[in-house]
Design a protein around this motif. Structure first.
Motif, short mmCIF file in Angstrom:
data_model
loop_
_atom_site.label_atom_id
_atom_site.label_comp_id
_atom_site.label_asym_id
_atom_site.label_seq_id
_atom_site.Cartn_x
_atom_site.Cartn_y
_atom_site.Cartn_z
N GLU B 31 60.39 -62.19 18.47
CA GLU B 31 61.41 -62.20 19.54
C GLU B 31 61.41 -60.87 20.27
N PHE B 34 58.30 -60.48 22.37
CA PHE B 34 58.42 -61.37 23.54
C PHE B 34 59.29 -60.71 24.61
N GLN B 35 60.42 -60.17 24.16
CA GLN B 35 61.36 -59.52 25.07
C GLN B 35 60.73 -58.28 25.72
N GLU B 36 60.01 -57.53 24.89
CA GLU B 36 59.34 -56.32 25.37
C GLU B 36 58.30 -56.67 26.45
N VAL B 38 58.24 -59.31 28.41
CA VAL B 38 58.91 -59.73 29.65
C VAL B 38 59.42 -58.49 30.40
N PHE B 39 59.97 -57.55 29.65
CA PHE B 39 60.49 -56.32 30.25
C PHE B 39 59.39 -55.52 30.94
N GLN B 40 58.27 -55.36 30.23
CA GLN B 40 57.16 -54.58 30.81
C GLN B 40 56.53 -55.30 32.01
N TRP B 42 58.14 -57.22 34.04
CA TRP B 42 59.09 -57.04 35.14
C TRP B 42 58.97 -55.63 35.72
N ARG B 43 58.80 -54.66 34.85
CA ARG B 43 58.68 -53.27 35.28
C ARG B 43 57.39 -53.06 36.09
N VAL B 68 50.52 -51.31 22.38
CA VAL B 68 51.29 -50.07 22.18
C VAL B 68 52.65 -50.34 21.54
N TYR B 69 52.89 -51.59 21.20
CA TYR B 69 54.19 -51.94 20.60
C TYR B 69 54.28 -51.36 19.19
N VAL B 70 55.44 -50.84 18.87
CA VAL B 70 55.64 -50.26 17.53
C VAL B 70 56.35 -51.29 16.67
#
Lengths: 216, 164
Positions: B31, B34-36, B38-40, B42-43, B68-70
């Motif tokens: 989750e 997935f959110q990250e 969508v955020f990136q 959008w950015r 690059v996700y931690v």
């Protein structure tokens, strides 16, 4: 293992309902944003330290008597350190701003970030070492001059005469300084590694995996 | 702009879902990723010039975000959990295929971040050239790495005591 069959299954996989999350995140959890967050905190931390230093230099003489020579030494160190700090903060700010505009659509951008972060870490470590050395020098100078003023007040050639008084303590003092400096340097190394180094390492591992095998 | 973006995400969210499933071991991390993503996305959306398909651009941003996700949970996958279920009696064709996919997802967890990206793009039907472009590597390198990843995946699944 039949990969074509697997590909078909993959294409037919039923996806459960997934709602679109809010477009703004309160706290992003990727290496780049974590580095940026730490940078922001360090940036403001340094500015607050400079302001506190300035406030102390301005206010302390109003509260207690401070000899002119001590003020002169303290101001000299403060101004010199501030010039170095401003130079550092400018570099800091430029990297921070540029990394905000970083698009995740190009792998080259990740490489750019990696190299910038690596040079930033080296620069940050050097800056902190300079700050440490300057802080120690300032403390020593103030202490030494202060001791002279106190013990041999009114006489000529104050500094050389005062050596007689502190000569016995010198070996212990030097040992303390060496141990203290080493401890600070090690602490600094681990702190910078914790804040930035581990993310740099993660990026390096990932980006290295993309290299051509014959590049090594 | 926001409406256009949301429409595109709605159309392609299966890509993001599968990618997060491939990279993350548990529901919460999935989750979050997935959110990250969508955020990136959008950015980075202002930099999308429409020269390529939205999905092509999306693959790249989403993959880079995954790279690059931690992770919050760094536990290794428990491959033995699935082998126990193998003993169950007879499977229908559909059940068998689901089982295969489950084994695949478990095996994928043992791959490194780039190998996951390679296998993901392959399963999404991308050619060697497209994979190379997405990952910013040469076509030859993409081919070699993909073949090695397939071999590695097969070995992992075999070690789990399963084959398909």
């Amino acid at each position: 293992m039949n990969f074509d069959e697997l590909k078909n299954q993959w294409g037919r996989e039923i996806i459960p309902y997934q709602s679109i999350p809010p477009l703004e995140l309160k706290r992003s959890n990727n290496a780049i944003d974590k580095v940026r967050r730490n940078m922001k905190n360090d940036f403001w931390g340094l500015i607050v330290m400079l302001i506190i230093g300035l406030a102390a230099l301005v206010l302390v003489p109003y509260l207690i008597f401070v000899h002119q020579i001590l003020l002169f030494v303290a101001w000299s160190f403060y101004i010199t350190f501030s010039i170095i700090a401003v130079f550092f903060l400018l570099k800091f700010y430029r990297f921070y701003k540029k990394s905000y505009k970083l698009s995740y659509s190009m792998k080259d951008n990740l490489w750019w970030f990696y190299y910038e972060l690596r040079s930033f870490i080296d620069f940050y470590y050097t800056f902190n070492l300079v700050a440490l050395i300057m802080g120690l020098s300032c403390g020593l100078s103030l202490g030494y001059i202060g001791a002279n003023l106190k013990f041999v007040k009114g006489e000529d050639n104050l500094i050389s005469k005062s050596m007689d008084h502190i000569g016995d303590l010198l070996p212990f003092f030097l040992l303390f300084m060496v141990v203290f400096t080493i401890m600070m340097m090690v602490g600094l190394y681990y702190a910078i590694n914790y804040l930035y180094g581990k993310h740099l390492k993660q990026l390096k591992i990932t980006l290295d995996l993309l290299r051509d095998n014959n590049e090594f | 702009m926001e409406q256009d973006f949301l429409k595109q995400i709605e159309l392609h969210k299966a890509i993001l879902f599968k990618l997060s499933k491939l990279y993350m071991d548990n529901e919460v991390d999935r989750e979050d990723l997935f959110q990250e993503m969508v955020f990136q996305l959008w950015r980075s959306y202002p930099s999308f010039q429409g020269k390529s398909l939205f999905s092509t651009w999306m693959y790249r941003v989403a993959l880079n975000t995954s790279l690059v996700y931690v992770k919050k949970d760094k536990c290794r996958p428990k491959v033995e959990e699935l082998t126990d279920r193998l003993d169950a009696v007879v499977y229908s064709d559909h059940q068998q295929k689901e089982e295969q996919l489950a084994y695949f997802y478990t095996a994928v967890k043992s791959l490194n971040e780039i190998e996951k990206a390679l296998i993901f793009l392959f399963l999404e039907g991308q050619s060697h050239r497209e994979i190379a472009m997405q990952l910013g590597i040469s076509e030859g390198n993409a081919r070699v790495k993909l073949n090695r990843t397939k071999d590695k995946l097969q070995d992992i699944i075999k070690k789990q005591g399963y084959e398909f």
